[in-house]
Design a protein around this motif. Structure first.
Motif, mmCIF file in Angstrom:
data_model
loop_
_atom_site.group_PDB
_atom_site.id
_atom_site.type_symbol
_atom_site.label_atom_id
_atom_site.label_comp_id
_atom_site.label_asym_id
_atom_site.label_seq_id
_atom_site.Cartn_x
_atom_site.Cartn_y
_atom_site.Cartn_z
ATOM 1 N N TYR A 58 50.524 7.512 91.376
ATOM 2 C CA TYR A 58 50.588 6.044 91.356
ATOM 3 C C TYR A 58 51.444 5.518 92.514
ATOM 4 C CZ TYR A 58 47.929 5.035 87.157
ATOM 5 O OH TYR A 58 46.904 4.860 86.258
ATOM 6 N N LYS A 62 49.185 5.447 95.381
ATOM 7 C CA LYS A 62 48.261 4.305 95.254
ATOM 8 C C LYS A 62 48.931 3.024 95.767
ATOM 9 C CE LYS A 62 44.633 2.154 93.400
ATOM 10 N NZ LYS A 62 43.296 2.314 93.923
ATOM 11 N N LYS A 63 50.241 2.888 95.470
ATOM 12 C CA LYS A 63 50.962 1.678 95.854
ATOM 13 C C LYS A 63 51.379 1.693 97.326
ATOM 14 C CE LYS A 63 54.267 -1.440 93.770
ATOM 15 N NZ LYS A 63 55.133 -1.666 92.639
ATOM 16 N N ASN A 114 44.661 8.371 97.422
ATOM 17 C CA ASN A 114 44.036 8.943 96.237
ATOM 18 C C ASN A 114 42.576 9.217 96.556
ATOM 19 O OD1 ASN A 114 46.041 8.988 94.021
ATOM 20 N ND2 ASN A 114 46.228 6.845 94.550
ATOM 21 N N LEU A 139 41.969 7.863 89.138
ATOM 22 C CA LEU A 139 43.399 7.792 88.885
ATOM 23 C C LEU A 139 43.612 8.018 87.387
ATOM 24 C CD1 LEU A 139 45.771 7.128 90.789
ATOM 25 C CD2 LEU A 139 45.646 4.794 89.987
ATOM 26 N N LEU A 148 47.628 5.686 82.867
ATOM 27 C CA LEU A 148 49.085 5.634 82.939
ATOM 28 C C LEU A 148 49.674 5.646 81.531
ATOM 29 C CD1 LEU A 148 51.482 5.340 84.862
ATOM 30 C CD2 LEU A 148 51.222 2.870 84.692
ATOM 31 N N LYS A 190 54.937 3.226 82.427
ATOM 32 C CA LYS A 190 54.510 1.922 82.936
ATOM 33 C C LYS A 190 55.651 1.153 83.606
ATOM 34 C CE LYS A 190 50.422 1.309 80.193
ATOM 35 N NZ LYS A 190 49.679 0.596 79.213
ATOM 36 N N ILE A 237 56.466 2.668 87.085
ATOM 37 C CA ILE A 237 55.464 2.348 88.111
ATOM 38 C C ILE A 237 55.546 0.867 88.479
ATOM 39 C CG2 ILE A 237 52.995 2.291 88.632
ATOM 40 C CD1 ILE A 237 54.346 5.139 88.462
#
Length: 171
Positions: free
Chosen positions: A103, A106-107, A150, A157, A160, A165, A168
């Motif tokens: 994650y 991803k960000k 990713n 993905l 989560l 949570k 992230i």
């Protein structure tokens, strides 16, 4: 690591300690000793706030920020790197660590940014191990020297988990 701030109603110095802990990224519980007098028996403080770390009264009143950091480092609850305090989170499973890293990728596509952001959550060794595993299992791919992405053409993905949570969301 269990951290408790012993407070009293309307305590302005308690607010200062809370802001210090918030700035350091420390999670803590507030305990109003007027509602929980058993804490005064266990930790006899005469001045609020009291700072309890892992069931031991470490400070009463407002500690200096450097003393506070030094206490966390000496108790091996974190490490200090370039004057930044990083707390070790060792209670994540290997799968949870990989999800956090995935994650993070991803960000932030840039590997250096991912590592920098995640160092407050995981050790650098865990981050690198997770990146290597994700690349090896084709869940993540390199698209440049420092760019990770990713690999959604091969895998989705992962969902989560609830316990991750907040982590992230705050990356």
């Amino acid at each position: 690591m269990k951290i408790q701030v012993l407070t009293t109603p309307g305590c302005s110095t308690c607010n200062i300690l809370e802001k210090m802990l918030d700035k350091l990224g420390v999670k803590y519980d507030l305990i109003d000793v007027t509602e929980n007098p058993e804490y005064l028996q266990k930790y006899p403080i005469f001045t609020a706030p009291g700072l309890v770390i892992n069931e031991k009264l470490e400070f009463t009143g407002i500690p200096k920020i450097d003393e506070l950091k030094k206490n966390f480092v000496n108790n091996r609850q974190c490490f200090l790197d370039n004057r930044n305090l990083y707390f070790q989170m060792t209670d994540y499973s290997t799968n949870e660590k990989m999800i956090i890293v995935q994650y993070g990728i991803k960000k932030y596509d840039d590997e250096n940014t991912v590592v920098k952001k995640l160092k407050s959550i995981l050790t650098e060794k865990d981050i690198q191990r997770s990146i290597d595993t994700l690349i090896g299992t084709q869940k993540v791919r390199r698209i440049g020297p420092e760019i990770l992405q990713n690999n959604e053409s091969h895998t989705e993905l992962p969902e989560l988990p609830e316990n991750l949570k907040d982590i992230i969301d705050n990356l």
